[in-house]
Every structure is written in C-alpha cells, then in structure tokens.
Design a protein around this motif. Sequence first.
Motif, PDB file in Angstrom:
ATOM      1  N   LYS A  44      -4.544 -29.698  -5.791  1.00  0.00           N
ATOM      2  CA  LYS A  44      -5.629 -28.585  -5.644  1.00  0.00           C
ATOM      3  C   LYS A  44      -6.269 -28.530  -6.839  1.00  0.00           C
ATOM      4  O   LYS A  44      -7.500 -28.285  -6.896  1.00  0.00           O
ATOM      5  N   GLN A  45      -5.899 -28.678  -8.292  1.00  0.00           N
ATOM      6  CA  GLN A  45      -6.305 -28.617  -9.354  1.00  0.00           C
ATOM      7  C   GLN A  45      -7.437 -29.900  -9.483  1.00  0.00           C
ATOM      8  O   GLN A  45      -8.339 -29.495 -10.026  1.00  0.00           O
ATOM      9  N   GLY A  48     -10.246 -28.995  -7.423  1.00  0.00           N
ATOM     10  CA  GLY A  48     -11.230 -28.054  -7.741  1.00  0.00           C
ATOM     11  C   GLY A  48     -11.718 -28.305  -8.947  1.00  0.00           C
ATOM     12  O   GLY A  48     -12.971 -27.757  -9.288  1.00  0.00           O
ATOM     13  N   ASN A  52     -16.140 -27.805  -7.239  1.00  0.00           N
ATOM     14  CA  ASN A  52     -16.300 -26.494  -7.163  1.00  0.00           C
ATOM     15  C   ASN A  52     -16.377 -25.880  -8.499  1.00  0.00           C
ATOM     16  O   ASN A  52     -16.014 -24.855  -8.872  1.00  0.00           O
ATOM     17  N   ARG A  55     -17.091 -22.143  -8.733  1.00  0.00           N
ATOM     18  CA  ARG A  55     -15.841 -21.265  -8.514  1.00  0.00           C
ATOM     19  C   ARG A  55     -14.715 -21.472  -9.735  1.00  0.00           C
ATOM     20  O   ARG A  55     -14.084 -20.370  -9.858  1.00  0.00           O
ATOM     21  N   SER A  56     -14.516 -22.578 -10.110  1.00  0.00           N
ATOM     22  CA  SER A  56     -13.616 -22.910 -11.016  1.00  0.00           C
ATOM     23  C   SER A  56     -14.026 -22.480 -12.526  1.00  0.00           C
ATOM     24  O   SER A  56     -13.554 -22.662 -13.498  1.00  0.00           O
TER      25      SER A  56
END
Length: 96
Positions: A44-45, A48, A52, A55-56
């Motif tokens: 997920k990291q 991300g 994104n 968002r990140s």
Amino acid sequence: MDKTLVCKDCGSEFIFSEQEQAFYAEKGFQNEPARCLPCRKARKQQSGNRGNAGRSGGDRQYYTVNCSSCGAETQVPFKPTGVRPVYCRDCYTNSR
C-alpha cells in the motif's frame, strides 16, 4: 473459525481471523487476502508513492498562471487548459 493462509509475497503463514472473514463478507469481497499484514502495508505504501501525490503529501507539480479575476501571479496544482478561468486563492474563496 480462523483460517491459516500463506502470503504470496513473503511465503509466511498468517491468520485470517473469523472477525476479518466477517468484515470481508460484509464488504462483499469475493477473495481472501493474499498477503500478510506487513506485506499489505508495504504494498500500500509503495502504490501510494506512485500516483497519489495529492493524498500522500508527496511532490506535486504546480503551474504558474495569472489569476483571471485580479491578474495576480499564482500557482495551481493542475495544468490549465485555457477553457475555464483560473483564480488565485483569494479570488477563488471570494467567488464561492
């Protein structure tokens, strides 16, 4: 009943608890998790960091333009096409 699954990334066994199974069923997920929690977090990291940025909090490209209302130079986080007006923060806030 808890299930023991094998992570497809690291090969370690992990428990798919009865509570997690109920959560998956409630959400309508069809498949059991294929990765253990540490591998899911790592994946997920990584994803991300790829797409994104907004968002990140990663690096985001800004474009310098002149405000359509007051003419002040400002930066926006999107590439203006020229079809719609672009406002500085103050003019945008006042127009709402």
